[in-house]
Enzyme design. Structure first.
Site, mmCIF file in Angstrom:
data_model
loop_
_atom_site.group_PDB
_atom_site.id
_atom_site.type_symbol
_atom_site.label_atom_id
_atom_site.label_comp_id
_atom_site.label_asym_id
_atom_site.label_seq_id
_atom_site.Cartn_x
_atom_site.Cartn_y
_atom_site.Cartn_z
ATOM 1 N N LYS A 1 -10.000 -38.124 26.937
ATOM 2 C CA LYS A 1 -8.527 -38.119 26.956
ATOM 3 C C LYS A 1 -7.985 -38.928 25.791
ATOM 4 O O LYS A 1 -7.082 -38.518 25.088
ATOM 5 C CB LYS A 1 -8.007 -38.704 28.276
ATOM 6 C CG LYS A 1 -8.112 -37.818 29.467
ATOM 7 C CD LYS A 1 -7.156 -36.655 29.474
ATOM 8 C CE LYS A 1 -7.612 -35.352 28.939
ATOM 9 N NZ LYS A 1 -8.808 -34.686 29.272
ATOM 10 N N HIS B 1 -28.768 -51.144 26.093
ATOM 11 C CA HIS B 1 -29.751 -50.367 25.303
ATOM 12 C C HIS B 1 -29.166 -49.885 23.986
ATOM 13 O O HIS B 1 -29.536 -48.834 23.480
ATOM 14 C CB HIS B 1 -30.245 -49.179 26.145
ATOM 15 C CG HIS B 1 -30.905 -49.593 27.419
ATOM 16 N ND1 HIS B 1 -32.151 -50.175 27.471
ATOM 17 C CD2 HIS B 1 -30.450 -49.582 28.689
ATOM 18 C CE1 HIS B 1 -32.459 -50.467 28.733
ATOM 19 N NE2 HIS B 1 -31.450 -50.121 29.492
ATOM 20 N N GLU C 1 -14.619 -38.912 30.816
ATOM 21 C CA GLU C 1 -13.317 -38.227 30.810
ATOM 22 C C GLU C 1 -12.243 -39.131 30.221
ATOM 23 O O GLU C 1 -11.401 -38.690 29.436
ATOM 24 C CB GLU C 1 -12.956 -37.787 32.228
ATOM 25 C CG GLU C 1 -11.588 -37.149 32.371
ATOM 26 C CD GLU C 1 -11.375 -35.913 31.500
ATOM 27 O OE1 GLU C 1 -12.358 -35.405 30.910
ATOM 28 O OE2 GLU C 1 -10.212 -35.498 31.345
ATOM 29 N N GLU D 1 -8.843 -37.358 22.167
ATOM 30 C CA GLU D 1 -8.272 -36.048 21.790
ATOM 31 C C GLU D 1 -6.764 -36.118 21.580
ATOM 32 O O GLU D 1 -6.202 -35.255 20.916
ATOM 33 C CB GLU D 1 -8.633 -34.974 22.791
ATOM 34 C CG GLU D 1 -8.021 -35.082 24.162
ATOM 35 C CD GLU D 1 -8.406 -33.891 25.039
ATOM 36 O OE1 GLU D 1 -8.569 -32.777 24.524
ATOM 37 O OE2 GLU D 1 -8.540 -34.084 26.242
ATOM 38 N N ARG E 1 -1.942 -22.277 22.336
ATOM 39 C CA ARG E 1 -3.260 -21.683 22.046
ATOM 40 C C ARG E 1 -3.701 -21.958 20.616
ATOM 41 O O ARG E 1 -4.840 -21.683 20.249
ATOM 42 C CB ARG E 1 -3.217 -20.170 22.286
ATOM 43 C CG ARG E 1 -2.863 -19.761 23.699
ATOM 44 C CD ARG E 1 -2.714 -18.257 23.799
ATOM 45 N NE ARG E 1 -3.958 -17.595 23.493
ATOM 46 C CZ ARG E 1 -4.924 -17.363 24.382
ATOM 47 N NH1 ARG E 1 -4.752 -17.758 25.621
ATOM 48 N NH2 ARG E 1 -6.035 -16.769 24.047
ATOM 49 N N ASN F 1 -7.534 -12.367 17.403
ATOM 50 C CA ASN F 1 -8.031 -13.602 18.020
ATOM 51 C C ASN F 1 -9.510 -13.392 18.282
ATOM 52 O O ASN F 1 -9.897 -12.436 18.932
ATOM 53 C CB ASN F 1 -7.285 -13.869 19.337
ATOM 54 C CG ASN F 1 -7.849 -15.097 20.055
ATOM 55 O OD1 ASN F 1 -8.403 -15.986 19.403
ATOM 56 N ND2 ASN F 1 -7.729 -15.143 21.359
ATOM 57 N N GLY F 2 -10.336 -14.278 17.714
ATOM 58 C CA GLY F 2 -11.786 -14.156 17.940
ATOM 59 C C GLY F 2 -12.520 -14.425 16.646
ATOM 60 O O GLY F 2 -11.963 -14.988 15.704
ATOM 61 N N LYS G 1 -5.812 -24.998 23.331
ATOM 62 C CA LYS G 1 -5.916 -25.150 24.787
ATOM 63 C C LYS G 1 -7.175 -24.510 25.344
ATOM 64 O O LYS G 1 -7.753 -24.984 26.308
ATOM 65 C CB LYS G 1 -4.690 -24.535 25.477
ATOM 66 C CG LYS G 1 -4.678 -24.745 26.979
ATOM 67 C CD LYS G 1 -4.715 -26.215 27.350
ATOM 68 C CE LYS G 1 -4.851 -26.441 28.833
ATOM 69 N NZ LYS G 1 -5.101 -27.862 29.159
ATOM 70 N N TRP H 1 -5.245 -20.800 15.309
ATOM 71 C CA TRP H 1 -6.121 -21.979 15.333
ATOM 72 C C TRP H 1 -7.258 -21.619 14.388
ATOM 73 O O TRP H 1 -8.054 -20.732 14.677
ATOM 74 C CB TRP H 1 -6.636 -22.246 16.737
ATOM 75 C CG TRP H 1 -7.541 -23.435 16.834
ATOM 76 C CD1 TRP H 1 -7.199 -24.743 16.683
ATOM 77 C CD2 TRP H 1 -8.960 -23.429 17.062
ATOM 78 N NE1 TRP H 1 -8.298 -25.550 16.828
ATOM 79 C CE2 TRP H 1 -9.393 -24.776 17.057
ATOM 80 C CE3 TRP H 1 -9.892 -22.428 17.279
ATOM 81 C CZ2 TRP H 1 -10.721 -25.143 17.264
ATOM 82 C CZ3 TRP H 1 -11.218 -22.777 17.497
ATOM 83 C CH2 TRP H 1 -11.614 -24.131 17.476
ATOM 84 N N CYS I 1 -6.425 -18.341 19.256
ATOM 85 C CA CYS I 1 -5.111 -18.029 18.686
ATOM 86 C C CYS I 1 -4.268 -17.318 19.742
ATOM 87 O O CYS I 1 -4.730 -16.993 20.807
ATOM 88 C CB CYS I 1 -5.279 -17.096 17.492
ATOM 89 S SG CYS I 1 -6.448 -17.691 16.278
HETATM 90 C C1 AGP Z 1 -9.811 -31.164 27.796
HETATM 91 O O1 AGP Z 1 -8.807 -32.157 27.718
HETATM 92 C C2 AGP Z 1 -9.976 -30.423 26.493
HETATM 93 N N1 AGP Z 1 -8.776 -29.812 26.115
HETATM 94 C C3 AGP Z 1 -11.195 -29.535 26.468
HETATM 95 O O2 AGP Z 1 -12.324 -30.390 26.516
HETATM 96 C C4 AGP Z 1 -11.335 -28.501 27.613
HETATM 97 O O3 AGP Z 1 -11.614 -29.155 28.822
HETATM 98 C C5 AGP Z 1 -12.529 -27.589 27.271
HETATM 99 O O4 AGP Z 1 -12.233 -26.905 26.075
HETATM 100 C C6 AGP Z 1 -12.841 -26.581 28.374
HETATM 101 O O5 AGP Z 1 -11.760 -25.707 28.549
HETATM 102 P P1 AGP Z 1 -11.750 -24.753 29.847
HETATM 103 O O6 AGP Z 1 -11.685 -25.653 31.035
HETATM 104 O O7 AGP Z 1 -10.547 -23.881 29.688
HETATM 105 O O8 AGP Z 1 -13.050 -23.971 29.824
#
Ligand code: AGP
Length: 610
Positions: A487, A506, A483, A490, A27, A103-104, A605, A77, A2
């Site tokens: 992308k 497999h 990756e 998400e 965030r 936050n936490g 984020k 969040w 958050c």
């Molecule tokens: C990546 O597109 C995502 N938003 C997510 O997987 C991110 O890479 C992951 O949460 C790790 O975040 P960080 O690099 O800030 O540790």
């Protein structure tokens, strides 16, 4: 995670709180809220709303707040409790004299809640946070700082909190354990915030609160103490962060802007860290002798950063001949850790606040390992807890889907592998010189690819309707497949799976039919022919194929597939180039599907909770 912001000073609090929230929205954006302490006295005034901050602004426009010079605000969040108005922060006590933003995660909240309910406290939300405000109420005997200190002594878990009390309209109290919180030191005004963008327009003087510290802010100054009340010496850092870097600058989305920033980011890294062909890793925190003494390397990270770590393994093993293990942080931290002082743990994290990666590092440190982090946020928790930190200096990455941070992490692994090869004398000079020359040419190749992304936009239209994707790659481009799939899923919410191409037969091949899109990463390499076989297997089962191939590859076009080309480069460097079309493909498909590219649903984020 958050976003938190708080203000106390001589100016109107509300505009500063709302502006700060907007700069923290990346965030978390399920819901948001504001609490002000009216300048004329009286109870706290709180407004909160589900959805983005613009919904909160509309709500406040219909229900105006009184003038105030003290307040706290929060963008959420959701962890405990659905994203709705009643679960939004700030949370207040029954008579609206105390309010908290958090936050936490409070891990022992249920025990605390049961006890507070027994004492007669009424809970209005499903959140863990609400126990904090009732605890502060329980301990309040006129001094809000003392009440906060006693309340946080009962908490277990991670928290960054801001607390205000109507009885003391010039005091803002903050505390942190495990979640980031900074203090912005202004002239006649002071701030708390989860991150620098929230306050940068008002002050560049920042105190990075440490775990176990409480800050007491008043207009005339800031006091920092430990949880047991002892005064702490603090350092005020001057932040160089450029705010315009956190603006879209004409791009429709932060993600597209950040994709286009990549060549400059990589060029800057090479200029700063490659001097006359020699790698200079300032901040590494390990001498060449110590580096040479490292017999094992373990890479820990989450999500995209984990994929960078997987590429890092191939590179380091290939160039430095040192065995490397890669683990997602959430698994690494619970394994039986076989680490010692000859183990180098490389923690990769854009934000430097990811809870699982922080926890993994703490476990490894306890086992005696040396920690080097690859991080993009200066002064982040991970940076401060590592023996050495290699900052990528990619600039703020606002888009939730990581792009420039990823390629900067890759570049850092190439540089680190070259450095390790230097100390281990494992790479013949001619091979090294060729690789360095090709590496230096990468930014220009990026610019070339960026010019051709319109064709990917057209291709994305043909593939936006597919209900599921498979991404295939081999060897150093297996992580590229992972990756590319991340992308897409998400930001477009289309199920997408990255797979080692050799694993197709497999199991995953059962998925192939005319409704399946398959992205094959098949640049010129020692595995090219094998990728062609994979493509044939897919086409013969009517799968729809997109291939990432090397420019000039005529053979691939004979297979009747959609081809996106990347310029030729050293075979070890293709992950740096292959990911660019994958970023564009995901971006354009998500745009075609009307998704919120920069703030995809359910995501944040940086995941600062477990
Ligand atoms: C990546 O597109 C995502 N938003 C997510 O997987 C991110 O890479 C992951 O949460 C790790 O975040 P960080 O690099 O800030 O540790």
């Amino acid at each position: 995670m958050c976003g938190i912001i708080g203000y106390v000073g001589g100016k109107e609090a509300l505009p500063r709180l709302l502006e700060g929230l907007k700069n923290l929205e990346y965030r978390g954006y399920d819901s948001s809220g504001v609490c002000v302490v009216p300048a004329v006295g009286g109870k706290l005034e709180i407004r909160k709303e589900q959805g983005k901050i613009r919904s909160l602004e509309a709500h406040i426009a219909e229900n105006p707040l009184p003038a105030a010079h003290l307040g706290i605000a929060h963008t959420r969040w959701a962890t405990h409790g659905a994203p709705c108005r009643k679960n939004s922060h700030p949370h207040a006590n029954a008579d609206h004299t105390i309010a908290v933003v958090h936050n936490g995660i409070i891990e022992n909240y249920q025990t605390l809640k049961d006890e507070l309910v027994r004492k007669g406290y009424k809970f209005l939300s499903e959140t863990d946070t609400e126990v904090i405000v009732h605890l502060v109420q329980e301990y309040f005997e006129g001094d809000i700082v003392k009440a906060v200190r006693r309340a946080i002594a009962d908490l277990q878990g991670a928290f960054a909190i801001g607390v205000v009390c109507s009885d003391d309209p010039a005091t803002l109290v903050a505390a942190r354990v495990g979640s980031p919180l900074i203090v912005g030191v202004g002239k006649g005004e002071n701030f708390i915030a989860s991150d620098v963008p929230a306050i940068i327009r008002h002050t560049r003087d920042v105190i990075y609160l440490k775990d176990g510290q409480i800050a007491v802010l008043r207009p005339e100054g800031v006091r920092v103490m430990s949880f047991d009340g002892k005064a702490c010496r603090t350092k005020v850092d001057r932040v160089t962060f450029q705010m315009d870097a956190a603006q879209k600058q004409g791009y429709p989305h932060f993600m597209l802007k950040e994709v286009h920033e990549q060549p400059d980011v990589l060029a800057k890294m090479l200029k700063a860290r490659l001097k006359g062909g020699t790698v200079v890793l300032e901040g590494l925190g390990l001498s060449d002798a110590a580096l040479k003494g490292m017999t094992r390397i373990k890479i820990v990270a989450c999500g995209t950063a984990y994929h960078a770590g997987l590429v890092g393994r191939y590179i380091i093993e290939e160039l430095a001949r040192v065995p490397v293990e890669v683990d997602v942080s959430s698994e690494f931290r619970y394994r039986t850790l076989l680490v010692d002082k000859k183990t180098l743990v490389i923690a990769v994290s854009q934000s430097g606040e990811t809870a699982d990666t922080l926890a993994a590092v703490r476990e490894a440190k306890a086992g005696g390992a040396r920690i080097v982090s690859i991080c993009n946020v200066i002064g982040s928790s991970l940076a401060r807890e590592s023996d050495g930190v290699l900052y990528t200096h990619a600039g703020p990455e606002i888009g939730v889907a990581s792009t420039k941070a990823y390629t900067a992490q890759l570049m850092m692994f190439y540089l680190l592998a070259l450095k390790l090869a230097q100390t281990h004398k494992s790479l013949p000079p001619k091979s090294r010189a060729f690789l360095v020359k090709e590496l230096v040419g990468i930014p220009a190749l990026y610019r070339q690819i960026l010019k051709g992304h319109a064709e990917i936009s057209a291709m994305a239209r043909d593939f936006s309707h597919f209900g599921c994707f498979l991404y295939l790659g081999r060897n150093i481009n297996y992580p590229s497949a992972l990756e590319g799939a991340l992308k897409l899923k998400e930001i477009s919410y289309i199920p997408a799976e990255g797979y080692a191409a050799g694993e197709m037969k497999h199991g995953p091949i059962a998925l192939i039919d005319e409704y399946r899109a398959v992205v094959c990463i098949a640049p010129q390499s020692d595995f090219y022919e094998k990728m062609i076989s994979n493509i044939q297997e897919i086409l013969s089962r009517k799968g729809k194929v997109i291939v990432i191939a090397t420019e000039g590859d005529q053979a691939i076009r004979a297979h009747g597939t959609h081809v996106i080309t990347i310029p030729p480069t050293h075979k070890l460097l293709t992950p740096l180039l292959a990911v660019l079309p994958l970023q564009f493909l995901a971006y354009y498909i998500a745009v075609n599907r009307g998704c919120d590219v920069d703030q995809p649903r359910n995501l944040a984020k940086s995941v600062t909770v477990e």
